[in-house]
Design a protein around this motif. Structure first.
Motif, PDB file in Angstrom:
ATOM      1  N   GLU A  75       6.026   4.085  -0.514  1.00 45.53           N
ATOM      2  CA  GLU A  75       6.434   2.498  -0.073  1.00 45.53           C
ATOM      3  C   GLU A  75       5.317   2.041   0.755  1.00 45.53           C
ATOM      4  OE1 GLU A  75       8.604   5.213   0.466  1.00 45.53           O
ATOM      5  OE2 GLU A  75       9.907   4.812  -1.300  1.00 45.53           O
ATOM      6  N   GLN A  76       4.809   2.661   1.643  1.00 47.02           N
ATOM      7  CA  GLN A  76       3.743   2.040   2.374  1.00 47.02           C
ATOM      8  C   GLN A  76       2.248   1.944   1.609  1.00 47.02           C
ATOM      9  OE1 GLN A  76       3.438   5.552   4.975  1.00 47.02           O
ATOM     10  NE2 GLN A  76       4.148   4.296   6.901  1.00 47.02           N
ATOM     11  N   ALA A  77       2.114   2.731   0.642  1.00 43.98           N
ATOM     12  CA  ALA A  77       0.875   2.330  -0.263  1.00 43.98           C
ATOM     13  C   ALA A  77       1.150   1.368  -1.131  1.00 43.98           C
ATOM     14  CB  ALA A  77       0.851   3.729  -1.203  1.00 43.98           C
ATOM     15  N   LEU A  78       2.322   1.083  -1.805  1.00 45.46           N
ATOM     16  CA  LEU A  78       2.718  -0.218  -2.659  1.00 45.46           C
ATOM     17  C   LEU A  78       2.798  -1.200  -1.849  1.00 45.46           C
ATOM     18  CD1 LEU A  78       4.766   1.865  -4.893  1.00 45.46           C
ATOM     19  CD2 LEU A  78       2.464   1.052  -5.393  1.00 45.46           C
ATOM     20  N   SER A  79       2.789  -1.197  -0.604  1.00 47.23           N
ATOM     21  CA  SER A  79       3.500  -2.590   0.337  1.00 47.23           C
ATOM     22  C   SER A  79       2.398  -3.443   0.131  1.00 47.23           C
ATOM     23  CB  SER A  79       3.735  -2.131   1.714  1.00 47.23           C
ATOM     24  OG  SER A  79       2.365  -1.744   2.402  1.00 47.23           O
ATOM     25  N   GLY A  80       1.185  -3.354   0.114  1.00 45.95           N
ATOM     26  CA  GLY A  80       0.132  -4.437   0.000  1.00 45.95           C
ATOM     27  C   GLY A  80      -0.330  -4.718  -1.711  1.00 45.95           C
ATOM     28  N   ALA A  81       0.465  -4.163  -2.640  1.00 46.34           N
ATOM     29  CA  ALA A  81       0.248  -4.298  -3.934  1.00 46.34           C
ATOM     30  C   ALA A  81       0.468  -5.593  -4.618  1.00 46.34           C
ATOM     31  CB  ALA A  81       0.439  -3.031  -4.754  1.00 46.34           C
ATOM     32  N   PRO A  82      -0.037  -6.428  -5.353  1.00 44.46           N
ATOM     33  CA  PRO A  82       0.577  -7.410  -5.923  1.00 44.46           C
ATOM     34  C   PRO A  82       1.671  -7.402  -6.753  1.00 44.46           C
ATOM     35  CG  PRO A  82      -1.678  -7.338  -6.523  1.00 44.46           C
ATOM     36  CD  PRO A  82      -1.440  -6.237  -5.663  1.00 44.46           C
ATOM     37  N   ASP A  83       1.731  -6.135  -7.488  1.00 43.76           N
ATOM     38  CA  ASP A  83       2.899  -5.929  -8.364  1.00 43.76           C
ATOM     39  C   ASP A  83       2.916  -4.441  -8.454  1.00 43.76           C
ATOM     40  OD1 ASP A  83       4.773  -6.368 -10.113  1.00 43.76           O
ATOM     41  OD2 ASP A  83       3.603  -7.187 -11.765  1.00 43.76           O
ATOM     42  N   SER A  84       4.258  -3.817  -8.555  1.00 43.61           N
ATOM     43  CA  SER A  84       4.336  -2.581  -8.753  1.00 43.61           C
ATOM     44  C   SER A  84       5.772  -2.279  -9.602  1.00 43.61           C
ATOM     45  CB  SER A  84       4.620  -1.770  -7.307  1.00 43.61           C
ATOM     46  OG  SER A  84       5.635  -2.243  -6.823  1.00 43.61           O
ATOM     47  N   ALA A  85       5.818  -1.150 -10.212  1.00 42.61           N
ATOM     48  CA  ALA A  85       7.025  -0.835 -11.019  1.00 42.61           C
ATOM     49  C   ALA A  85       7.209   0.613 -10.981  1.00 42.61           C
ATOM     50  CB  ALA A  85       6.721  -1.417 -12.359  1.00 42.61           C
ATOM     51  N   ASP A  86       8.107   1.216 -10.957  1.00 42.06           N
ATOM     52  CA  ASP A  86       8.308   2.459 -11.026  1.00 42.06           C
ATOM     53  C   ASP A  86       7.790   3.355 -10.068  1.00 42.06           C
ATOM     54  OD1 ASP A  86      10.220   2.134 -12.895  1.00 42.06           O
ATOM     55  OD2 ASP A  86       8.840   2.335 -14.442  1.00 42.06           O
ATOM     56  N   GLY A  87       7.356   2.885  -8.740  1.00 43.12           N
ATOM     57  CA  GLY A  87       6.745   3.558  -7.907  1.00 43.12           C
ATOM     58  C   GLY A  87       5.194   3.873  -8.072  1.00 43.12           C
ATOM     59  N   ARG A  88       4.622   2.645  -8.924  1.00 40.25           N
ATOM     60  CA  ARG A  88       3.162   2.687  -9.319  1.00 40.25           C
ATOM     61  C   ARG A  88       2.802   1.365  -9.059  1.00 40.25           C
ATOM     62  NH1 ARG A  88       3.822   6.495 -14.845  1.00 40.25           N
ATOM     63  NH2 ARG A  88       4.662   8.116 -13.761  1.00 40.25           N
ATOM     64  N   PHE A  89       1.464   1.285  -9.056  1.00 39.85           N
ATOM     65  CA  PHE A  89       0.515   0.043  -9.154  1.00 39.85           C
ATOM     66  C   PHE A  89       1.002  -0.513 -10.511  1.00 39.85           C
ATOM     67  CE2 PHE A  89      -1.583   2.324  -5.742  1.00 39.85           C
ATOM     68  CZ  PHE A  89      -1.657   1.199  -4.825  1.00 39.85           C
ATOM     69  N   LYS A  90       0.987  -1.715 -10.701  1.00 40.01           N
ATOM     70  CA  LYS A  90       1.059  -2.406 -11.853  1.00 40.01           C
ATOM     71  C   LYS A  90      -0.071  -3.125 -12.094  1.00 40.01           C
ATOM     72  CE  LYS A  90       4.305  -4.871 -14.992  1.00 40.01           C
ATOM     73  NZ  LYS A  90       5.674  -5.531 -15.081  1.00 40.01           N
ATOM     74  N   VAL A  91      -0.928  -3.001 -13.141  1.00 41.87           N
ATOM     75  CA  VAL A  91      -1.935  -3.768 -13.396  1.00 41.87           C
ATOM     76  C   VAL A  91      -1.854  -4.279 -14.799  1.00 41.87           C
ATOM     77  CG1 VAL A  91      -3.281  -2.457 -11.812  1.00 41.87           C
ATOM     78  CG2 VAL A  91      -3.314  -1.674 -14.139  1.00 41.87           C
TER      79      VAL A  91
END
Length: 98
Positions: A75-91
């Protein structure tokens, strides 16, 4: 006698597919001959009592323990991501594949 002559340089230039003018061949032959002579003089300076080395001082590797330190939660790693899905960065997709 010269180690490197114009004919040797011309032969190497042909092998390397390098076009050289007559003036370039003459100049390169002279420059390469100076380099070969310089290497010879260094080789003559080293006597049998001088061991061959690759470095003037000994090199040693410095290792440390491979210890796991503080890590981020998912959750901390993905907290600053613009988009995520299923616990991963979404690009954005870069290929036209699914």
């Amino acid at each position: 006698m010269s180690e490197i002559n114009r004919e040797a340089v011309a032969h190497l230039a042909r092998l390397a597919h390098i076009e050289m003018t007559d003036a370039e061949l003459d100049r390169m032959a002279g420059e390469l001959d100076v380099i070969v002579d310089s290497i010879k003089s260094v080789q003559e300076a080293a006597g049998d009592d001088v061991p061959a080395t690759s470095h003037p001082i000994p090199l040693t590797n410095v290792f440390r323990e491979d210890v796991v330190g503080e890590t981020l939660t998912n959750e901390q790693a993905l907290s600053g991501a613009p988009d995520s899905a299923d616990g991963r960065f979404k690009v954005p997709a870069i290929l036209d594949e699914e």
